[in-house]
Design an enzyme around this catalytic site. Structure first.
Site, PDB file in Angstrom:
ATOM      1  N   LYS A 275      29.356  17.212  37.871  1.00 22.62           N
ATOM      2  CA  LYS A 275      28.759  15.968  38.215  1.00 22.62           C
ATOM      3  C   LYS A 275      29.740  14.981  38.741  1.00 22.62           C
ATOM      4  O   LYS A 275      30.716  14.556  38.345  1.00 22.62           O
ATOM      5  CB  LYS A 275      27.989  15.305  37.035  1.00 22.62           C
ATOM      6  CG  LYS A 275      26.862  14.350  37.271  1.00 22.62           C
ATOM      7  CD  LYS A 275      26.018  14.044  35.968  1.00 22.62           C
ATOM      8  CE  LYS A 275      24.802  13.436  36.655  1.00 22.62           C
ATOM      9  NZ  LYS A 275      23.914  12.921  35.119  1.00 22.62           N
TER      10      LYS A 275
ATOM     11  N   GLU B   1      10.071  15.399  25.441  1.00 26.88           N
ATOM     12  CA  GLU B   1       9.549  14.294  24.898  1.00 26.88           C
ATOM     13  C   GLU B   1       8.646  14.955  23.827  1.00 26.88           C
ATOM     14  O   GLU B   1       8.167  14.230  22.957  1.00 26.88           O
ATOM     15  CB  GLU B   1       8.541  13.547  25.956  1.00 26.88           C
ATOM     16  CG  GLU B   1       9.690  12.724  26.801  1.00 26.88           C
ATOM     17  CD  GLU B   1      10.414  13.550  27.877  1.00 26.88           C
ATOM     18  OE1 GLU B   1      11.154  12.797  28.651  1.00 26.88           O
ATOM     19  OE2 GLU B   1      10.124  14.840  27.858  1.00 26.88           O
TER      20      GLU B   1
ATOM     21  N   ARG C 198       4.423  12.806  28.847  1.00 20.83           N
ATOM     22  CA  ARG C 198       4.529  14.285  28.533  1.00 20.83           C
ATOM     23  C   ARG C 198       4.429  14.719  27.132  1.00 20.83           C
ATOM     24  O   ARG C 198       4.307  15.862  26.917  1.00 20.83           O
ATOM     25  CB  ARG C 198       6.076  14.523  28.905  1.00 20.83           C
ATOM     26  CG  ARG C 198       6.360  13.911  30.399  1.00 20.83           C
ATOM     27  CD  ARG C 198       7.694  14.215  30.845  1.00 20.83           C
ATOM     28  NE  ARG C 198       7.441  15.335  31.774  1.00 20.83           N
ATOM     29  CZ  ARG C 198       8.818  16.340  31.919  1.00 20.83           C
ATOM     30  NH1 ARG C 198      10.226  15.927  31.472  1.00 20.83           N
ATOM     31  NH2 ARG C 198       8.585  17.294  32.489  1.00 20.83           N
TER      32      ARG C 198
END
Length: 653
Positions: free
Chosen positions: A300, A386, A414
């Site tokens: 990243k 979630e 969600r």
């Protein structure tokens, strides 16, 4: 070298020193142009694409680290496959900036996340190269499988590639899709972009060699021949031998779990090495059927030193200086709501050792990183999950802990089934701090907190609050901490507060009781949430126009302060409710109460003001609220419209 498609831009890059010099990238207008560029030139193209992306994001802000990590991978996919006929899905969508540059949107890349500009995520209406919108995570395998099955049903031969990474594989939905894809044996290519070494590290040249061998025609041909031979010995023997072969290969390549799910696993391979990427992708394209998973390791922030050193800080950035990496942030006039929440929760935890906090992969976005600095053993990051986060918190609540399940409004959607069945029906005291209430600006419709009041206030047993300012947020944190008789939520927006005086510790609010901020006699403005500041400003304009105005802060959408609402309805000609949420929320509950109490029969004019019934694209929050009519001017206009008079006429009424 191919002739640049953008001669005017090519010349401009020479003239303007603060634009990157990108002669090779200038020849790429659409992905098919990549096929004219030699493999040996790919590293140069990657360097130019990376420079272009860094420059663009430095001017607009946005998600930086994830996109930098997939530059080589994006180029390789578009070079090997035939997009848009072959479908390419990025998950999470903020990895897509290099993809947008390569797919005909380079001339608009510096409008990223701006009003009337490019979305910060993939978006079907924006380009044929975006086959699926992906702003939330972990959806790509499910969507890709649907596309693959649909193509097969219509006898269309195409590759479907789902690039899933940046933590998205931690969600249960991804594994549900993997399980289904393996059983269906559909032609689906999943590329696991592992950018934090969460599963396994590549082993250099040997890893790349093994991946090329495992994806090659010879190995895959032997594998299929072996399957056919063992089939003659019966299903059970066939399955046993095939499993044994795959287990043996899994010990070398690390793919046993994915093989068990029915995928042919390749990797891990170096996602920044074209000598590894291109042969593997070509082999997968040309050989075999059924689902394939390629495990790719990336870094990243690759290629930009500040982002490599601090991937978390450069995940999402404001405008920044390319040379130093310093991000330009305006000095706030007041603390951010997120920071106020974090500090208030720490304060309450100082007084109560049963308080714990749960986040679904958003510790810094929710402020729980600060809570974790003080109480590291009392904060739990469950990953992008979630549904699990909500039920995990419910389990904690059954055993006497006081969990704060801190989730963005748009992400809590969600886990809604779990909110209903695992929390509300059981009346468990789970606390739900809901960040990003209302419009969120550059992230647009996918991240707007539009629906949480509507989907929570309809549930029995729930207490639903909204903070009008940063001091009220402190009060609501303390109130939630003390509330043990069922679930409770409180919402607050992104950004800075309004600059009110702050208490050292929040006060306990009486459940279901609002407050009157200003008294008048003709018009009543009943606010739920941070539109209160605009209501107070609107009241000044209304008073100046001769319309004596009361302003009240509801604080609670459930239970409603029925005494306050009855008083406002009885003593005023006009009652306006204002909220930064969808139709079906606070205003709907107020109207329901008024109707059942007969308070609408005496000529009271009632108008609920809520977010419009559209998905609004990105812009500055103040622009979005003005478009929605939920700012000072919009509230004043709504009052005049309700009365059926103009501002001038109101002065002489």
């Amino acid at each position: 070298m191919p002739v640049p498609r953008y001669p005017e831009r090519h010349e401009r890059c020479h003239r303007v020193s603060n634009y990157p010099h990108t002669p090779l990238l200038d020849t790429v207008h659409v992905p098919s142009d990549l096929k004219a560029i030699d493999d040996e030139q790919m590293p140069q193209l990657a360097a130019e694409l990376r420079a272009e992306m860094i420059d663009a994001v430095s001017r607009t802000g946005g998600h930086l680290g994830a996109g930098l990590g997939v530059v080589e991978l994006t180029i390789a996919i578009h070079k090997v496959f035939d997009t848009p006929h072959d479908r390419l899905i990025f998950d999470v969508g903020h990895q897509c900036y290099p993809h947008k540059i390569l797919t005909g949107r380079r001339d608009r890349i510096r409008t990223l996340r701006q009003e009337d500009g490019l979305s910060g995520f993939t978006k079907r209406s924006e380009s044929e190269y975006d086959p699926f919108g992906a702003a939330h995570s972990s959806t790509s395998i499910s969507a890709g499988l649907g596309m693959a099955v649909a193509s097969e049903a219509q006898n269309i031969r195409r590759n479907v590639i789902s690039v899933i990474g940046d933590g998205a594989m931690s969600a249960g939905m991804a594994f549900e899709a993997l399980n289904n894809a393996g059983a269906l044996d559909a032609r689906l290519i999943v590329i696991l972009n592992d950018n934090d070494m969460s599963i396994a590290q590549p082993t250099g040249a040997m890893s790349g060699y093994l991946a090329r061998m495992a994806s090659g025609r010879t190995y895959m041909g032997i594998r299929e021949t072996g399957k056919k031979l063992t089939a003659y010995l019966g299903k059970h023997v066939d399955r046993a031998i095939t499993r044994a072969v795959e287990h043996a290969r899994g010990y070398v390549t690390g793919g046993t779990m994915f093989e068990e799910l029915g995928f042919y696993h390749i990797g891990p391979i170096d996602g920044h090495n074209f000598e590894h990427l291109l042969p593997v992708l070509r082999n997968v394209r040309d050989n075999g059927d059924g689902p394939v998973l390629i495990h790719v390791m990336t870094q990243k922030g690759k290629g930009y030193a500040p982002a490599e050193k601090a991937a978390d800080k450069y995940h999402g950035v404001s405008k920044f200086d390319v040379v130093t990496g310093a991000q330009a942030k305006a000095k706030p006039n007041a603390p951010s709501y997120t920071n106020v929440f974090a500090e208030a929760l720490i304060e309450e935890a100082n007084h109560d050792d049963k308080i714990v906090a749960v986040t679904a992969a958003m510790p810094s976005g929710t402020g729980l990183d600060k809570f974790g600095d003080v109480y590291p053993s009392r904060v739990y990051d469950v990953g992008i999950a979630e549904q699990h986060a909500v039920t995990f918190a419910a389990g904690m609540a059954t055993e006497g802990l006081k969990p704060f399940a801190t989730i963005y409004s748009t992400f809590l959607q969600r886990g809604y089934d779990q909110v209903v069945h695992d929390v509300a029906i059981q009346n468990l005291p789970v606390r739900f701090p809901i960040d990003r209430a209302g419009f969120v600006g550059a992230d647009g419709s996918t991240h707007a907190g539009s629906f949480d009041v509507a989907y929570l206030a309809c549930l029995p047993n729930f207490v639903v609050m909204a903070a009008a300012d940063e001091a009220e947020l402190k009060h609501m944190v303390r109130t939630a901490a003390a509330h043990d008789s069922g679930p409770i939520s409180f919402r607050y927006p992104r950004g800075e507060g309004v600059g009110v005086e702050m208490p050292q510790r929040g006060q306990l609010l009486e459940i279901g009781k609002g407050r009157v901020m200003k008294e008048g006699s003709k018009v009543a403005l009943l606010s739920f949430g941070t539109r209160l500041a605009d209501c107070l400003l609107a009241a000044e304009d209304l008073d100046a126009a001769g319309l004596s105005t009361t302003v009240a802060d509801a604080r609670f959408a459930k239970p409603l302060d029925t005494d306050l609402i009855r008083q406002l309805a009885t003593n005023h000609e006009v009652l306006i409710t204002i909220e930064e949420g969808s139709v079906g929320g606070f205003g709907s509950h107020v109207l329901n109460f008024l109707a059942h109490e007969g308070l609408l029969d005496g000529g009271l004019k009632v108008r609920p003001m809520a977010m419009p019934d559209i998905f609004m694209d990105q812009a500055k929050p103040e622009v979005m609220y003005a478009r929605a009519g939920l700012d000072r001017a919009g509230i004043v206009k709504a009052v005049f419209t309700t009365l059926g008079v103009s501002a001038e006429a109101a002065k002489h009424a």
